[in-house]
Enzyme design. Structure first.
Site, PDB file in Angstrom:
ATOM      1  N   GLN A  33      11.450 -29.688  30.856  1.00 23.42           N
ATOM      2  CA  GLN A  33      10.617 -29.003  29.872  1.00 23.42           C
ATOM      3  C   GLN A  33      11.024 -29.356  28.439  1.00 23.42           C
ATOM      4  O   GLN A  33      10.415 -28.888  27.486  1.00 23.42           O
ATOM      5  CB  GLN A  33      10.712 -27.484  30.074  1.00 23.42           C
ATOM      6  CG  GLN A  33      10.157 -27.030  31.410  1.00 23.42           C
ATOM      7  CD  GLN A  33      10.502 -25.580  31.738  1.00 23.42           C
ATOM      8  OE1 GLN A  33      11.168 -24.888  30.977  1.00 23.42           O
ATOM      9  NE2 GLN A  33      10.039 -25.116  32.890  1.00 23.42           N
ATOM     10  N   HIS A  72      13.603 -24.063  30.157  1.00 22.89           N
ATOM     11  CA  HIS A  72      13.547 -22.869  29.293  1.00 22.89           C
ATOM     12  C   HIS A  72      14.191 -23.075  27.921  1.00 22.89           C
ATOM     13  O   HIS A  72      15.128 -22.378  27.555  1.00 22.89           O
ATOM     14  CB  HIS A  72      14.164 -21.663  30.007  1.00 22.89           C
ATOM     15  CG  HIS A  72      13.327 -21.140  31.132  1.00 22.89           C
ATOM     16  ND1 HIS A  72      13.504 -19.897  31.689  1.00 22.89           N
ATOM     17  CD2 HIS A  72      12.284 -21.700  31.812  1.00 22.89           C
ATOM     18  CE1 HIS A  72      12.611 -19.712  32.658  1.00 22.89           C
ATOM     19  NE2 HIS A  72      11.859 -20.806  32.760  1.00 22.89           N
ATOM     20  N   GLU A 113       4.335 -11.850  29.535  1.00 24.17           N
ATOM     21  CA  GLU A 113       4.262 -10.728  28.596  1.00 24.17           C
ATOM     22  C   GLU A 113       3.675 -11.111  27.250  1.00 24.17           C
ATOM     23  O   GLU A 113       3.868 -12.225  26.769  1.00 24.17           O
ATOM     24  CB  GLU A 113       5.693 -10.207  28.301  1.00 24.17           C
ATOM     25  CG  GLU A 113       6.433  -9.646  29.473  1.00 24.17           C
ATOM     26  CD  GLU A 113       7.787  -9.069  29.072  1.00 24.17           C
ATOM     27  OE1 GLU A 113       8.236  -9.306  27.932  1.00 24.17           O
ATOM     28  OE2 GLU A 113       8.399  -8.383  29.911  1.00 24.17           O
ATOM     29  N   TYR A 165      14.047  -6.506  24.388  1.00 24.39           N
ATOM     30  CA  TYR A 165      12.800  -6.647  25.152  1.00 24.39           C
ATOM     31  C   TYR A 165      13.028  -6.756  26.656  1.00 24.39           C
ATOM     32  O   TYR A 165      12.110  -7.046  27.398  1.00 24.39           O
ATOM     33  CB  TYR A 165      11.959  -7.796  24.569  1.00 24.39           C
ATOM     34  CG  TYR A 165      11.390  -7.369  23.228  1.00 24.39           C
ATOM     35  CD1 TYR A 165      12.184  -7.377  22.076  1.00 24.39           C
ATOM     36  CD2 TYR A 165      10.108  -6.842  23.125  1.00 24.39           C
ATOM     37  CE1 TYR A 165      11.709  -6.899  20.863  1.00 24.39           C
ATOM     38  CE2 TYR A 165       9.621  -6.359  21.918  1.00 24.39           C
ATOM     39  CZ  TYR A 165      10.424  -6.404  20.793  1.00 24.39           C
ATOM     40  OH  TYR A 165       9.943  -5.897  19.600  1.00 24.39           O
ATOM     41  N   TYR A 184      10.735 -16.273  41.791  1.00 23.67           N
ATOM     42  CA  TYR A 184       9.777 -17.221  42.365  1.00 23.67           C
ATOM     43  C   TYR A 184       9.826 -17.187  43.900  1.00 23.67           C
ATOM     44  O   TYR A 184       8.846 -17.468  44.571  1.00 23.67           O
ATOM     45  CB  TYR A 184      10.042 -18.640  41.861  1.00 23.67           C
ATOM     46  CG  TYR A 184       9.731 -18.819  40.389  1.00 23.67           C
ATOM     47  CD1 TYR A 184       8.615 -18.230  39.813  1.00 23.67           C
ATOM     48  CD2 TYR A 184      10.551 -19.597  39.576  1.00 23.67           C
ATOM     49  CE1 TYR A 184       8.326 -18.394  38.461  1.00 23.67           C
ATOM     50  CE2 TYR A 184      10.276 -19.765  38.230  1.00 23.67           C
ATOM     51  CZ  TYR A 184       9.163 -19.174  37.675  1.00 23.67           C
ATOM     52  OH  TYR A 184       8.885 -19.337  36.344  1.00 23.67           O
TER      53      TYR A 184
HETATM   54 CA   LIG Z   1      10.188  -7.856  28.407  1.00 19.09          CA
END
Ligand SMILES: [Ca+2]
Ligand SMILES: [Ca+2]
Length: 440
Positions: free
Chosen positions: A150, A214, A310, A320, A331
């Site tokens: 990624q 990520h 989200e 958060y 997964y």
């Molecule tokens: Ca969250």
């Protein structure tokens, strides 16, 4: 609990009547009807998402937190394919005057003209390195980009003073000793727009980790002149994921820095011993979209686990939740270890998607070309191969619409151009740049 049950019962009644939203109470239904009317909707108000959830036992914290009413905007637009042959473009950034900066993940930055002429890679960007490093980039003296997984050349943003200082900022996964990490560099676009000079790295996410997953990362300047950088947790379940909750790590954070890379003294953890001073918020999984609304508030979307994408409204210093308070599941289908969906002290998402859309790139629409879309948040969808529009009212999502799904391309970024059109890039080996403008 009692309130949500009431809301649910109310919703069931409303479905039977066939006039209102399935996932809101009376107020939400009324709001949605008004929203639909203001969008010239002709469709009944029912949730857009009807597939089975991955984690159906998880319940929203409030009515309308997921599966909002589907809305349909009566907007006539044309999609023009401005450019093709872009290799996994990651960002589109409008320049003053109508041309567009485009990043390609393997390490190229280009300007595509407003007419669609694709310029050569801009030089001085990111040098060719060794070991798993793309040979696609130009020359220069900085540590190299790694285009593994990624990673690669990711976002680009203009300086708030671009018309005067010609400075741009970009994020990338940097090849480092022992692995890679998300870094942010800045440089000045030369007058002929063929090179970058005065290039330097102003931020390095630490620690370094050896995988290709990520990295985040969107860049957005706030009305406070600060650069906000969204980061990912680097995926590894035992090694890096828990660091999203650790203030001595940049992983899984939103970062706020000055344009020279220094940490502002008023950052929430700047004076806290053992905390990294650049941190603005914590508890994020992998944020690939960041947009400021017209009131100057930062909204982000993050890739959740399976069933846990989200939308968040970002507030200074808050937590958060990832990976201890979150929706979704691994997964593999297993529960996320020791996680709950709600807990005091953790900010719940404004909205979540289960199943996921895989959000990347976002823009609040503010232009004149599409008055019906003003105030809507547009979000790119990768796995979902569509452009998602959400109608936001009083910090809640009151309507959702999916556009461009018929094209079947992974949408990586969406930005509003100086002409009020929306510009989209698609994450494909033969990626495209689209302009979405009112139908002629
Ligand atoms: Ca969250
Ligand atoms: Ca950007």
């Amino acid at each position: 609990m009692e309130k949500s049950q009431t809301a649910f019962l109310m919703a069931v009644v409303l479905i039977v009547v066939g006039t209102a939203c399935a996932h809101g109470g009376r107020d939400a239904a009324k709001t949605s009807a008004q929203t639909a009317a203001s969008s010239n909707s002709t469709s009944p108000c029912a949730p857009l998402e009807t597939r089975t959830a991955n984690a159906p036992e998880q319940k929203p914290a409030f009515a309308g937190q997921t599966r909002a009413c589907g809305v349909k905007s009566d907007v006539a637009f044309d999609v023009t394919v401005l450019a093709k042959g872009l290799e996994h473009p990651w960002a589109v950034e409008p320049l003053p005057g109508g041309d567009l900066l485009i990043t390609e993940k393997p390490g190229r930055l280009r300007i595509v003209s407003s007419k669609g002429e694709v310029g050569p890679p801009i030089g001085g960007l990111l040098p060719v390195g060794s070991g798993g490093v793309s040979d696609a980039s130009g020359q220069g003296g900085l540590p190299p980009i790694t285009a593994r997984g990624q990673g690669g050349l990711l976002d680009v943003a203009l300086s708030p003073n671009f018309s005067r200082d010609r400075t741009i900022f970009w994020s990338f996964s940097e090849q480092r000793e022992g692995g890679s990490g998300t870094s942010v560099a800045r440089g000045r676009l030369t007058e002929d727009r063929r090179n970058l000079d005065q290039v330097r790295i102003i931020f390095r996410a630490l620690p370094t980790y050896n995988n290709g997953l990520h990295f985040g990362s969107r860049l957005a300047f706030g009305p406070d002149g600060m650069l906000y950088i969204t980061l990912g947790d680097r995926f590894d379940k035992t090694t890096t994921r828990p660091q999203a909750q650790h203030l001595n790590s940049h992983l899984g954070k939103i970062i706020r820095i000055n344009a020279d890379g220094s940490a502002p003294a008023d950052n929430p953890f700047a004076k806290q011993s053992g905390a990294l001073p650049e941190i603005w918020t914590l508890g994020h999984r992998n944020i690939q979209a960041a947009a400021f609304d017209e009131r100057g508030r930062l909204w982000t979307t993050e890739h959740g686990a399976k069933g846990g994408d989200e939308l968040n409204l970002i507030e200074r210093g808050k937590n958060y939740g990832w990976p201890v308070v979150t929706y979704g599941e691994e997964y593999s289908g297993e529960a996320i270890p020791n996680a709950v969906t709600e807990r005091e002290g953790y900010v719940p998402p404004v909205y979540y998607w289960d199943p996921v859309i895989a959000p990347s790139g976002a823009q609040f629409y503010t232009g004149d070309a599409f008055p019906q879309w003003r105030g809507s948040l547009f979000i790119g969808g990768l796995v979902s191969t569509r452009l998602v529009r959400v109608v936001v009212k009083d910090n809640r999502v009151v309507g959702e619409e999916h556009l461009l799904a018929d094209r079947g391309q992974r949408i990586r970024d969406v930005r509003q151009g100086t002409d009020g059109a929306l510009y989209v890039v698609t994450d494909e080996a033969d990626g495209e740049l689209w302009r979405i403008a009112p139908r002629r």
